[in-house]
Scaffold this active site. Structure first.
Site, PDB file in Angstrom:
ATOM      1  N   GLU A 126      -5.818 -16.088   8.649  1.00  0.00           N
ATOM      2  CA  GLU A 126      -5.716 -15.349   9.912  1.00  0.00           C
ATOM      3  C   GLU A 126      -5.959 -13.871   9.659  1.00  0.00           C
ATOM      4  OE1 GLU A 126      -1.634 -16.602   9.751  1.00  0.00           O
ATOM      5  OE2 GLU A 126      -0.968 -14.609  10.311  1.00  0.00           O
ATOM      6  N   LYS A 128      -5.556  -9.966   9.178  1.00  0.00           N
ATOM      7  CA  LYS A 128      -4.441  -9.088   8.824  1.00  0.00           C
ATOM      8  C   LYS A 128      -4.499  -7.906   9.785  1.00  0.00           C
ATOM      9  CE  LYS A 128      -2.173  -6.934   4.915  1.00  0.00           C
ATOM     10  NZ  LYS A 128      -1.947  -5.580   5.411  1.00  0.00           N
ATOM     11  N   ASP A 130      -3.806  -4.445  11.505  1.00  0.00           N
ATOM     12  CA  ASP A 130      -3.432  -3.135  10.977  1.00  0.00           C
ATOM     13  C   ASP A 130      -2.527  -2.418  11.979  1.00  0.00           C
ATOM     14  OD1 ASP A 130      -3.282  -1.069   9.280  1.00  0.00           O
ATOM     15  OD2 ASP A 130      -5.332  -0.362   9.560  1.00  0.00           O
ATOM     16  N   TYR A 238       3.314 -13.882  13.583  1.00  0.00           N
ATOM     17  CA  TYR A 238       2.722 -14.611  12.460  1.00  0.00           C
ATOM     18  C   TYR A 238       3.731 -15.078  11.406  1.00  0.00           C
ATOM     19  CZ  TYR A 238       2.817  -9.840  10.611  1.00  0.00           C
ATOM     20  OH  TYR A 238       3.211  -8.583  10.244  1.00  0.00           O
ATOM     21  N   LYS A 326      -8.415  -8.420   1.247  1.00  0.00           N
ATOM     22  CA  LYS A 326      -8.764  -7.178   1.936  1.00  0.00           C
ATOM     23  C   LYS A 326     -10.272  -7.061   2.143  1.00  0.00           C
ATOM     24  CE  LYS A 326      -5.061  -4.807   2.508  1.00  0.00           C
ATOM     25  NZ  LYS A 326      -4.719  -3.764   1.666  1.00  0.00           N
ATOM     26  N   CYS A 420      -1.692  23.087 -18.917  1.00  0.00           N
ATOM     27  CA  CYS A 420      -1.138  22.598 -17.655  1.00  0.00           C
ATOM     28  C   CYS A 420      -1.138  23.721 -16.620  1.00  0.00           C
ATOM     29  CB  CYS A 420       0.278  22.098 -17.902  1.00  0.00           C
ATOM     30  SG  CYS A 420       1.168  21.740 -16.395  1.00  0.00           S
ATOM     31  N   CYS A 423       2.703  24.830 -15.853  1.00  0.00           N
ATOM     32  CA  CYS A 423       3.633  25.503 -16.764  1.00  0.00           C
ATOM     33  C   CYS A 423       2.945  26.169 -17.952  1.00  0.00           C
ATOM     34  CB  CYS A 423       4.697  24.523 -17.258  1.00  0.00           C
ATOM     35  SG  CYS A 423       4.085  23.324 -18.450  1.00  0.00           S
ATOM     36  N   CYS A 444       0.430  16.965 -19.796  1.00  0.00           N
ATOM     37  CA  CYS A 444       1.132  18.196 -20.115  1.00  0.00           C
ATOM     38  C   CYS A 444       2.228  17.864 -21.124  1.00  0.00           C
ATOM     39  CB  CYS A 444       1.746  18.758 -18.840  1.00  0.00           C
ATOM     40  SG  CYS A 444       3.004  19.985 -19.142  1.00  0.00           S
ATOM     41  N   CYS A 450       8.450  21.596 -17.464  1.00  0.00           N
ATOM     42  CA  CYS A 450       7.294  21.762 -16.582  1.00  0.00           C
ATOM     43  C   CYS A 450       7.731  21.572 -15.132  1.00  0.00           C
ATOM     44  CB  CYS A 450       6.227  20.754 -16.940  1.00  0.00           C
ATOM     45  SG  CYS A 450       4.825  20.801 -15.820  1.00  0.00           S
TER      46      CYS A 450
HETATM   47  S1  IVH Z   1       2.570 -12.265   6.620  1.00  0.00           S
HETATM   48  C1  IVH Z   1       6.100 -12.799   3.718  1.00  0.00           C
HETATM   49  N1  IVH Z   1       0.523 -12.119   8.237  1.00  0.00           N
HETATM   50  O1  IVH Z   1       0.817  -6.979   6.276  1.00  0.00           O
HETATM   51  C2  IVH Z   1       4.805 -12.371   4.306  1.00  0.00           C
HETATM   52  N2  IVH Z   1       1.451 -10.076   7.427  1.00  0.00           N
HETATM   53  O2  IVH Z   1       1.258  -6.513   3.297  1.00  0.00           O
HETATM   54  C3  IVH Z   1       4.935 -11.715   5.609  1.00  0.00           C
HETATM   55  N3  IVH Z   1       0.388  -8.080   8.320  1.00  0.00           N
HETATM   56  O3  IVH Z   1       4.163  -6.052   6.235  1.00  0.00           O
HETATM   57  C4  IVH Z   1       3.696 -11.072   6.075  1.00  0.00           C
HETATM   58  N4  IVH Z   1      -1.066  -9.098   9.601  1.00  0.00           N
HETATM   59  O4  IVH Z   1       2.912  -5.805   8.408  1.00  0.00           O
HETATM   60  C5  IVH Z   1       1.403 -11.426   7.491  1.00  0.00           C
HETATM   61  N5  IVH Z   1      -1.240 -12.109   9.733  1.00  0.00           N
HETATM   62  C6  IVH Z   1      -0.367 -11.453   8.988  1.00  0.00           C
HETATM   63  C7  IVH Z   1      -0.348 -10.051   8.971  1.00  0.00           C
HETATM   64  C8  IVH Z   1       0.575  -9.397   8.152  1.00  0.00           C
HETATM   65  C9  IVH Z   1      -0.609  -7.937   9.198  1.00  0.00           C
HETATM   66  C10 IVH Z   1       1.086  -6.972   7.649  1.00  0.00           C
HETATM   67  C11 IVH Z   1       2.578  -6.995   7.767  1.00  0.00           C
HETATM   68  C12 IVH Z   1       3.114  -6.953   6.379  1.00  0.00           C
HETATM   69  C13 IVH Z   1       1.936  -6.514   5.583  1.00  0.00           C
HETATM   70  C14 IVH Z   1       1.993  -7.175   4.228  1.00  0.00           C
END
Ligand code: IVH
Length: 702
Positions: A126, A128, A130, A238, A326, A420, A423, A444, A450
């Site tokens: 699914e 992610k 933002d 989610y 990512k 450095c 310092c 350093c 420092c």
């Molecule tokens: S699952 C135990 N699903 O990503 C796992 N997270 O790096 C719980 N996020 O803090 C997270 N979309 O804010 C999950 N489809 C998705 C997500 C998601 C965004 C964010 C969430 C979390 C961060 C993890």
């Protein structure tokens, strides 16, 4: 009875009726005011309704409704948000960047669970989102609390603000909705709403947000919930936190239940049965990314079977059963105007590119890292060059290279300093003992004299995952450091006493006042009690992160035992040092760094003073004191047949045992599978109890 009957004249039955009526009426006005932005009555009339509600509640406290208006939006805004301790921590996700990482994720799941070759691992994929994560607690179908992630353990109570978000139900109906259920997900803002918001902010001469994520966060964390209500926030569900019953046995099944309960679930969620299918879905989401209308920064994969999720458990702060794949970073080009040197907490000199400001992925970037001096030479980067930079998620933007065609005749080569800048001490490149090569990092040698290192160490000391002192962020530390108020960690804890004696009080300083000063002192006092794991992490020892801090805390138990052992471990030939290296998860490099840290008299005296005079250090909570192996040191050896080595370790730790890599006098139990060799012999010599893997299960299940 009429709506004007004096409160004192109401019978309990009439009062109950009247409270019901007021609840409905106020809810209607709240919706008109906060959601539609079209109030139907004057503020004074609204206030009168609320006052009547409050008066009846005060006279008949037993009749207060669970969803009383007095518990909802509209009351005087609190000075700041209350804290909420999460019943189940809110974790983060490990990252995958390349296709191989996804293959490795699934392979690791298979290895950990010891799956047969033919067994299919179903995984959901699914987007992610933002935005910012939120935990919504429902009791008996009603939204009773909404909390931000915070540090994962403790977040902010933003219930009133969240109640204004249209995507989030206040009440869930459906016979299969559990009594206690925490729905977790992401609050975000769409591109269109973000653009509109910024436009009206501009018109109103108000703050313009850098990106939708900041706009969403800024809108949610308003002290006045009415402002949040006016901002177009959205939500996707989610995950979940504390639940008293799950509606399904799979991830997909729970999402379907969310959907039935009217929580928005991302429509691009897909159940896949192979890595190829996951990657194909990833590519498809990436192609749709620009047209989705909201920001996403990757794809999250989750093992579908919940019993497997349970077995896989967690490592550090992320689940083994999920990973975030990512998207590739966003890039831009701009001019390199200069190079500054930053001195880090460990004395590392890092070259930072000063750039002509440029927008990358919605964020204005004017600094980027150049990593180290070799990188500058390797990429032949000169001041005046046009450079390519990239920004991926929250990580610091980096300079990738320069465009040769655009090099001006006046571009100058950069000469890396050998002293450095903070310092003036020599800055040197160490020779790595193992490889014999020169370290890429120039450091350093000024150590604790420092200022850059001192101040960075202090910032680390108070940072979120260390002492986490509210109101004492980087800026305050820098200010106090510059003014000589705080030079060393102990000074934090004497601040109040010194302030009482001082003529120049904190409350009289610019930017401070009576409340903020006393809040800071209170926040400091609150942190005098601290877990040993956090304490160890806060010291900023090289190579000691949170996980290692926890491992050490678990192994040594109390601060006193830890310090005695560390004082002895200075001698690398000592038994104490051998014990340190023998801890599972502590390698040679870490052991050396820890022992060397405590060999430095200055460090030792700082730590001793903190422990003796200022802090109350708590041993790490035993995970399961009731278990028969709790507190024991266990060694697993030979081939295990019912569980993998990782699983065995995770299980033992869950039960409160420590796991060591080799058998010593400190070992209480050896669990041996077929093929165990020298460790068995050692156990026999030392008279340590040895049991089989089956015996282990009998013992821990008894
Ligand atoms: S699952 C135990 N699903 O990503 C796992 N997270 O790096 C719980 N996020 O803090 C997270 N979309 O804010 C999950 N489809 C998705 C997500 C998601 C965004 C964010 C969430 C979390 C961060 C993890």
């Amino acid at each position: 009875m009429t709506k004007d009957t004096p409160v004192a004249a109401l019978t309990p039955l009439e009062a109950a009726d009247e409270l019901e009526r007021l609840a409905v009426e106020l809810a209607r006005h709240d919706a008109a005011y906060y959601r539609e932005d079209e109030p139907e009555i004057s503020d004074a009339d609204y206030d009168a309704l609320r006052r009547r509600n409050d008066e009846i509640e005060a006279a008949f406290p037993d009749l207060v409704l669970a969803d009383s208006p007095s518990r909802r939006v509209g009351a005087a805004p609190s000075e700041k948000f209350g804290k909420v301790r999460h019943a189940v921590s809110m974790l983060s996700l490990g990252n995958a960047f390349a296709d191989e990482d996804v293959h490795e994720f699934v392979a690791r799941v298979r290895r950990f669970l010891k799956l047969a070759d033919g067994e299919v691992v179903e995984v959901t994929a699914e987007p992610k989102i933002d935005g910012l994560s939120i935990s919504l607690r429902y009791e008996a179908g009603r939204l009773v609390q909404a909390a931000t992630r915070g540090d994962g353990q403790e977040g902010e109570n933003v219930t009133r603000n969240v109640e204004t978000i249209g995507d989030i139900p206040h009440k869930v109906t459906g016979s299969d909705f559990p009594d206690v259920f925490e729905v977790r997900g992401e609050i975000y803002m769409s591109h269109k709403d973000f653009a509109q918001l910024n436009e009206s902010q501009l018109e109103a001469n108000a703050k313009v947000f850098a990106n939708p994520r900041n706009a969403a966060a800024g809108s949610l964390r308003q002290l006045d919930a009415a402002i949040t209500a006016s901002r177009p926030l959205r939500f996707f569900a989610y995950a979940w936190g504390q639940v008293d019953r799950l509606p399904a046995e799979t991830q997909r099944g729970v999402l379907d239940a969310f959907d039935r309960w009217r929580f928005p679930v991302n429509p691009l969620t897909k159940l896949c049965t192979s890595v190829d299918e996951l990657l194909a879905h990833y590519r498809s989401i990436e192609e749709q990314r620009a047209s989705l209308g909201y920001d996403i920064d990757g794809v999250v994969y989750k093992v579908n079977r919940l019993d497997w999720q349970e077995r896989l458990g967690f490592v550090s702060r992320s689940p083994r059963w999920a990973v975030a794949h990512k998207f590739a970073a966003e890039k831009a080009t701009t001019v390199l105007e200069g190079i500054d040197i930053q001195v880090g907490r460990t004395g590392a000199l890092t070259p930072v590119a000063r750039l002509k400001p440029v927008t990358v992925g919605g964020v204005v970037v004017s600094n980027a890292t150049l990593h180290n001096e070799d990188e500058i030479i390797r990429k032949d980067i000169r001041i005046g060059d046009t450079v390519t930079i990239q920004r991926a998620g929250d990580v610091i933007p980096q300079v990738l290279g320069h465009l040769p065609d655009k090099r001006p005749a006046v571009a100058v080569e950069y000469e890396f300093p050998t002293t450095c800048p903070a310092c003036g001490s020599h800055a040197v490149r160490e020779i790595n003992e193992k490889t014999g090569k020169m370290d890429v990092v120039r450091r350093c040698t000024g150590g604790l004299i420092c200022p850059a290192q001192r101040v960075e160490r202090l910032k680390h000391f108070v940072s979120r995952n260390a002492f986490d002192i509210e109101g004492m962020g980087d800026k305050v530390i820098q200010e106090f450091y510059d003014d000589g108020l705080i030079q060393s960690p102990q000074d934090i804890f004497t601040l109040k006493v010194r302030d009482e004696r001082s003529l120049k009080k904190l409350k009289d300083r610019e930017g401070w006042g009576g409340t903020s000063a006393s809040n800071l002192f209170a926040a400091i006092d609150e942190r005098r009690r601290i877990g040993l794991d956090r304490f160890i992490f806060s010291l900023g020892v090289r190579h000691v992160g949170e996980t290692t801090g926890r491992t050490l805390a678990r192994s040594y138990g109390t601060a006193d035992q830890f310090l005695v052992a560390m004082a002895a471990a200075q001698d690398h030939a000592s038994e104490a040092y051998a014990d340190l290296v023998n801890i599972d998860g502590i390698g040679d490099v870490v052991a050396r760094a820890v022992a060397d840290f405590f060999a430095e008299p200055h460090n030792l005296s700082v730590v001793q003073e903190l422990v003796d005079d200022h802090l109350d250090i708590q041993p790490l909570e035993a995970v399961d004191t009731g278990s028969p192996v709790s507190g024991m040191t266990v060694v697993f050896t030979g081939a295990l047949e019912r569980m993998t080595r990782d699983e065995a370790k995770a299980m033992a730790e869950r039960l409160g045992a420590k796991v060591a890599g080799s058998v010593s006098k400190k070992t209480n139990l050896v669990v041996a599978g077929p093929g165990a060799g020298s460790k068995l012999k050692k156990a026999a010599e030392l008279g340590v109890e040895v049991i089989s893997e089956d015996d282990w299960f009998v013992r821990v299940e008894s």
